[in-house]
Scaffold this motif. Sequence first.
Motif, PDB file in Angstrom:
ATOM      1  N   TRP A  48      13.128  -9.649   3.166  1.00 18.88           N
ATOM      2  CA  TRP A  48      12.398  -8.574   2.200  1.00 18.88           C
ATOM      3  C   TRP A  48      11.414  -9.318   1.393  1.00 18.88           C
ATOM      4  O   TRP A  48      10.363  -9.198   1.679  1.00 18.88           O
ATOM      5  CB  TRP A  48      13.145  -7.653   1.560  1.00 18.88           C
ATOM      6  CG  TRP A  48      12.714  -6.893   0.584  1.00 18.88           C
ATOM      7  CD1 TRP A  48      13.497  -6.945  -0.509  1.00 18.88           C
ATOM      8  CD2 TRP A  48      11.634  -6.191   0.247  1.00 18.88           C
ATOM      9  NE1 TRP A  48      12.629  -6.322  -1.505  1.00 18.88           N
ATOM     10  CE2 TRP A  48      11.636  -5.720  -1.070  1.00 18.88           C
ATOM     11  CE3 TRP A  48      10.309  -6.158   1.207  1.00 18.88           C
ATOM     12  CZ2 TRP A  48      10.533  -5.127  -1.619  1.00 18.88           C
ATOM     13  CZ3 TRP A  48       9.281  -5.567   0.389  1.00 18.88           C
ATOM     14  CH2 TRP A  48       9.515  -5.097  -0.825  1.00 18.88           C
ATOM     15  N   ARG A  88       8.873 -11.471   3.260  1.00 20.32           N
ATOM     16  CA  ARG A  88       7.828 -10.391   3.871  1.00 20.32           C
ATOM     17  C   ARG A  88       6.813 -10.024   2.539  1.00 20.32           C
ATOM     18  O   ARG A  88       5.510  -9.726   2.851  1.00 20.32           O
ATOM     19  CB  ARG A  88       8.262  -9.350   4.606  1.00 20.32           C
ATOM     20  CG  ARG A  88       8.787  -9.772   5.892  1.00 20.32           C
ATOM     21  CD  ARG A  88       8.969  -8.627   6.844  1.00 20.32           C
ATOM     22  NE  ARG A  88       9.301  -9.203   7.926  1.00 20.32           N
ATOM     23  CZ  ARG A  88      10.829  -8.802   8.586  1.00 20.32           C
ATOM     24  NH1 ARG A  88      11.574  -8.135   8.002  1.00 20.32           N
ATOM     25  NH2 ARG A  88      10.910  -9.393   9.774  1.00 20.32           N
ATOM     26  N   ARG A 125       4.310 -12.426   1.761  1.00 18.82           N
ATOM     27  CA  ARG A 125       3.271 -12.422   2.887  1.00 18.82           C
ATOM     28  C   ARG A 125       2.459 -11.336   2.631  1.00 18.82           C
ATOM     29  O   ARG A 125       1.143 -11.640   2.895  1.00 18.82           O
ATOM     30  CB  ARG A 125       3.886 -12.589   4.268  1.00 18.82           C
ATOM     31  CG  ARG A 125       4.406 -13.899   4.291  1.00 18.82           C
ATOM     32  CD  ARG A 125       5.230 -14.101   5.634  1.00 18.82           C
ATOM     33  NE  ARG A 125       4.764 -13.595   6.975  1.00 18.82           N
ATOM     34  CZ  ARG A 125       5.394 -12.819   7.942  1.00 18.82           C
ATOM     35  NH1 ARG A 125       6.654 -12.725   7.682  1.00 18.82           N
ATOM     36  NH2 ARG A 125       4.788 -12.565   8.760  1.00 18.82           N
ATOM     37  N   ALA A 126       3.042 -10.257   2.359  1.00 17.40           N
ATOM     38  CA  ALA A 126       2.156  -8.959   2.316  1.00 17.40           C
ATOM     39  C   ALA A 126       1.110  -9.298   1.112  1.00 17.40           C
ATOM     40  O   ALA A 126      -0.124  -8.977   1.320  1.00 17.40           O
ATOM     41  CB  ALA A 126       3.072  -7.684   2.223  1.00 17.40           C
ATOM     42  N   ASP A 136      -1.721 -11.416   1.797  1.00 20.27           N
ATOM     43  CA  ASP A 136      -2.652 -10.850   2.654  1.00 20.27           C
ATOM     44  C   ASP A 136      -3.575  -9.931   1.980  1.00 20.27           C
ATOM     45  O   ASP A 136      -4.729 -10.060   2.324  1.00 20.27           O
ATOM     46  CB  ASP A 136      -1.857 -10.368   3.686  1.00 20.27           C
ATOM     47  CG  ASP A 136      -2.281 -10.742   5.192  1.00 20.27           C
ATOM     48  OD1 ASP A 136      -2.815 -12.042   5.093  1.00 20.27           O
ATOM     49  OD2 ASP A 136      -1.689 -10.150   6.266  1.00 20.27           O
ATOM     50  N   ASP A 137      -2.835  -9.139   1.310  1.00 20.39           N
ATOM     51  CA  ASP A 137      -3.659  -7.896   0.642  1.00 20.39           C
ATOM     52  C   ASP A 137      -2.847  -7.437  -0.418  1.00 20.39           C
ATOM     53  O   ASP A 137      -1.949  -6.506  -0.313  1.00 20.39           O
ATOM     54  CB  ASP A 137      -4.096  -6.787   1.482  1.00 20.39           C
ATOM     55  CG  ASP A 137      -5.057  -5.911   1.026  1.00 20.39           C
ATOM     56  OD1 ASP A 137      -5.095  -5.543  -0.093  1.00 20.39           O
ATOM     57  OD2 ASP A 137      -6.094  -5.519   1.765  1.00 20.39           O
ATOM     58  N   ASP A 143      -3.362  -5.309  -3.078  1.00 21.84           N
ATOM     59  CA  ASP A 143      -3.511  -3.718  -3.256  1.00 21.84           C
ATOM     60  C   ASP A 143      -2.775  -2.979  -2.064  1.00 21.84           C
ATOM     61  O   ASP A 143      -1.944  -2.124  -2.559  1.00 21.84           O
ATOM     62  CB  ASP A 143      -5.222  -3.266  -3.068  1.00 21.84           C
ATOM     63  CG  ASP A 143      -5.965  -3.642  -4.400  1.00 21.84           C
ATOM     64  OD1 ASP A 143      -5.242  -4.133  -5.415  1.00 21.84           O
ATOM     65  OD2 ASP A 143      -7.167  -3.760  -4.234  1.00 21.84           O
ATOM     66  N   ALA A 144      -2.989  -3.310  -0.705  1.00 18.80           N
ATOM     67  CA  ALA A 144      -2.222  -2.788   0.175  1.00 18.80           C
ATOM     68  C   ALA A 144      -0.772  -2.852   0.085  1.00 18.80           C
ATOM     69  O   ALA A 144       0.326  -1.833   0.033  1.00 18.80           O
ATOM     70  CB  ALA A 144      -2.599  -3.227   1.650  1.00 18.80           C
ATOM     71  N   ALA A 145      -0.239  -4.203  -0.494  1.00 17.96           N
ATOM     72  CA  ALA A 145       1.317  -4.218  -0.695  1.00 17.96           C
ATOM     73  C   ALA A 145       1.558  -3.524  -1.708  1.00 17.96           C
ATOM     74  O   ALA A 145       2.585  -2.900  -1.670  1.00 17.96           O
ATOM     75  CB  ALA A 145       1.474  -5.818  -1.001  1.00 17.96           C
ATOM     76  N   SER A 146       0.823  -3.270  -2.677  1.00 16.72           N
ATOM     77  CA  SER A 146       1.240  -2.470  -4.005  1.00 16.72           C
ATOM     78  C   SER A 146       1.178  -0.967  -3.764  1.00 16.72           C
ATOM     79  O   SER A 146       2.297  -0.329  -4.169  1.00 16.72           O
ATOM     80  CB  SER A 146       0.526  -2.792  -5.206  1.00 16.72           C
ATOM     81  OG  SER A 146      -0.779  -2.232  -4.805  1.00 16.72           O
ATOM     82  N   LEU A 147       0.781  -0.573  -2.638  1.00 18.15           N
ATOM     83  CA  LEU A 147       0.737   0.799  -2.272  1.00 18.15           C
ATOM     84  C   LEU A 147       2.114   1.181  -1.274  1.00 18.15           C
ATOM     85  O   LEU A 147       2.363   2.222  -1.261  1.00 18.15           O
ATOM     86  CB  LEU A 147      -0.433   1.175  -1.437  1.00 18.15           C
ATOM     87  CG  LEU A 147      -1.693   1.265  -2.136  1.00 18.15           C
ATOM     88  CD1 LEU A 147      -2.839   1.558  -1.261  1.00 18.15           C
ATOM     89  CD2 LEU A 147      -1.663   2.515  -3.192  1.00 18.15           C
ATOM     90  N   LEU A 148       2.611  -0.081  -0.882  1.00 19.78           N
ATOM     91  CA  LEU A 148       3.837   0.104  -0.367  1.00 19.78           C
ATOM     92  C   LEU A 148       5.026  -0.251  -1.091  1.00 19.78           C
ATOM     93  O   LEU A 148       6.222  -0.542  -0.716  1.00 19.78           O
ATOM     94  CB  LEU A 148       3.811  -0.873   0.860  1.00 19.78           C
ATOM     95  CG  LEU A 148       2.849  -0.679   1.698  1.00 19.78           C
ATOM     96  CD1 LEU A 148       3.038  -1.773   3.098  1.00 19.78           C
ATOM     97  CD2 LEU A 148       2.750   0.640   2.477  1.00 19.78           C
ATOM     98  N   GLY A 149       4.923  -0.184  -2.553  1.00 18.18           N
ATOM     99  CA  GLY A 149       5.723  -0.468  -3.282  1.00 18.18           C
ATOM    100  C   GLY A 149       6.361  -2.014  -3.528  1.00 18.18           C
ATOM    101  O   GLY A 149       7.303  -2.141  -4.382  1.00 18.18           O
ATOM    102  N   ILE A 150       5.586  -2.917  -3.349  1.00 21.34           N
ATOM    103  CA  ILE A 150       5.700  -4.137  -3.715  1.00 21.34           C
ATOM    104  C   ILE A 150       4.996  -4.512  -5.201  1.00 21.34           C
ATOM    105  O   ILE A 150       4.004  -4.288  -5.537  1.00 21.34           O
ATOM    106  CB  ILE A 150       5.132  -5.089  -2.706  1.00 21.34           C
ATOM    107  CG1 ILE A 150       5.608  -4.899  -1.329  1.00 21.34           C
ATOM    108  CG2 ILE A 150       5.287  -6.471  -3.203  1.00 21.34           C
ATOM    109  CD1 ILE A 150       5.020  -5.598  -0.282  1.00 21.34           C
ATOM    110  N   PRO A 151       6.143  -4.895  -6.030  1.00 18.74           N
ATOM    111  CA  PRO A 151       5.659  -5.157  -7.232  1.00 18.74           C
ATOM    112  C   PRO A 151       4.938  -6.589  -7.510  1.00 18.74           C
ATOM    113  O   PRO A 151       5.411  -7.537  -7.096  1.00 18.74           O
ATOM    114  CB  PRO A 151       6.922  -5.019  -8.425  1.00 18.74           C
ATOM    115  CG  PRO A 151       7.929  -5.328  -7.546  1.00 18.74           C
ATOM    116  CD  PRO A 151       7.361  -4.979  -5.940  1.00 18.74           C
TER     117      PRO A 151
END
Lengths: 287, 242
Positions: free
Chosen positions: A164, A167, A170-171, A174-175, A177-185
């Motif tokens: 986790w 990943r 890596r997320a 890559d991006d 903003d997109a990662a933070s919208l998926l709950g990645i701090p």
Amino acid sequence: MTETFLQNLINGALTGCIYALIALGLSLIFGVMNVVNFAHGDFVMLSMYLTFWIGVWAGMDAFITPLITFPALFLIGLLAYNALIDRTLRQKYVTQIAVTVGLMTFLRALAQLIWKAQPRALPYSLIQGSIQIGPYTILASRLVSAVVSVLAIAGVYLFLSRTWAGRAIRAASDDLDAASLLGIPYRQTYALAFGLGSALTAIAGGLLMTFQQVDPTMGVRFGLLSWCVLAMAGLGSIPGLLISGIIVGAAEAIGMSFWDPRARSLIVYLLFILVLWLRPRGLFGRK
Amino acid sequence: MSAPILQVSQLTKRFGNLVALNGVSLEIREGEIFSIIGPNGAGKTTLFFNIIGLQKPDAGRVLFKGTDITGKSPHKICHLGITCTFQVPRAFANMTVEETVRVGAYKRYQGREMSQKVDEVLRICELEEYRHQRCSDMGLAHLRRVELARALATEPVLLLLDESGAGLNPSELTGLMDILHRLNEEMHITLCIVEHVMQMVMSLAQRIVVLDHGEIIAEGSPQEISTHPRVIEAYLGKRVVC
């Protein structure tokens, strides 16, 4: 002639595996947070000195010291991230460069203060001797170093592709903003990447100390060397990083023996310029 | 009428001299499909970004289920149950479809449960056959669904969709609308869609607000909106009486 060439190729390729490991740390940091860490080579230097200390005081073999220096460098990386890097992320690029160059200068000055300017080396290593294959001699310490480096690189590869946290790194790379919208701090992810990137230099430092000495100016060499490897590989390909490390290591060794030992860095940077000129994204890069 | 799930009050965002949002207030009710429309540059995406935490508003408040979430970071807002998709798909190029969805699902699930969640989401978004494909190799219509899938994997209560119909052909659009209908009816996800494709808005949305130059100029049902004089003016310009 051919024998000398192949002998140097083998030696250089084995050392190149360690270069790849150092460059992997740099690649994690640069790839994820776009920070050019000029102090990365000085983390290698610091790791080598810590290895030296532990070797002298605790009588621990350089190969085993990463057990202590890996967590230590991870913590130092976290500290550097939280105290310095995090504050520069939204600043101008120049500010980031100034901060990491400052850290580089600081670490070098610190090493000179603590360990003085003379080179230090550990007397011996558990892994002694050499293997003879036909006319070629392979030093056991170099072979083991290369194997350990490749294993460490494979470990990071698995970490990034299977877990986790990997990943998430890596997320975010890559991006963000997109990662933070998926709950990645972002902050924890960045700190982890910086910590891990720094900790990898601990393994490299331990391995290097089995056959090499350390002095306070070494950081620059390893820093620039790892930039060459990273530029050649491009971002995002771990196998590519390994191949590039081997190419750089081999080119260095062959150049030193056929041209001039003093041309060591010259050959590496010639290669560096050539790659930047012909393939600015690197040989295996994605962006 | 159900309770409001998201309340935006007097939201203002400036970029230098440009006022992108000027005191925008709106309410999204639980379980509905809400839509924000408006001409290009009206401030729709800015409004989304300020709700979701990618930008911080200069003034105003955003309440989610009564809790103030103004200016919180996106990952915290995501944990509370709001997420959004981007106008231009921003899938993780170096990951496979399955991995991308996994990144979203990690937040609430582990181990076997997570795999089940990933399978479920891929099935809903009709992406099962593409699960091992890399995102960088996929076309626009599928990328939009990947983006929808990874957002769904975080189990949002409220999902904001930024022009997810743009650039799709009629059959792709119908497919997407079917999926969105199911999300709303079967999974009870409240949807807020920003859209240019009128066909999609008119058939999906229950309530619409119209944004123009950073201000709300009309609000109502699809029928009311389509005949509203200010909306026609904003889209087509003032009628010239000669």
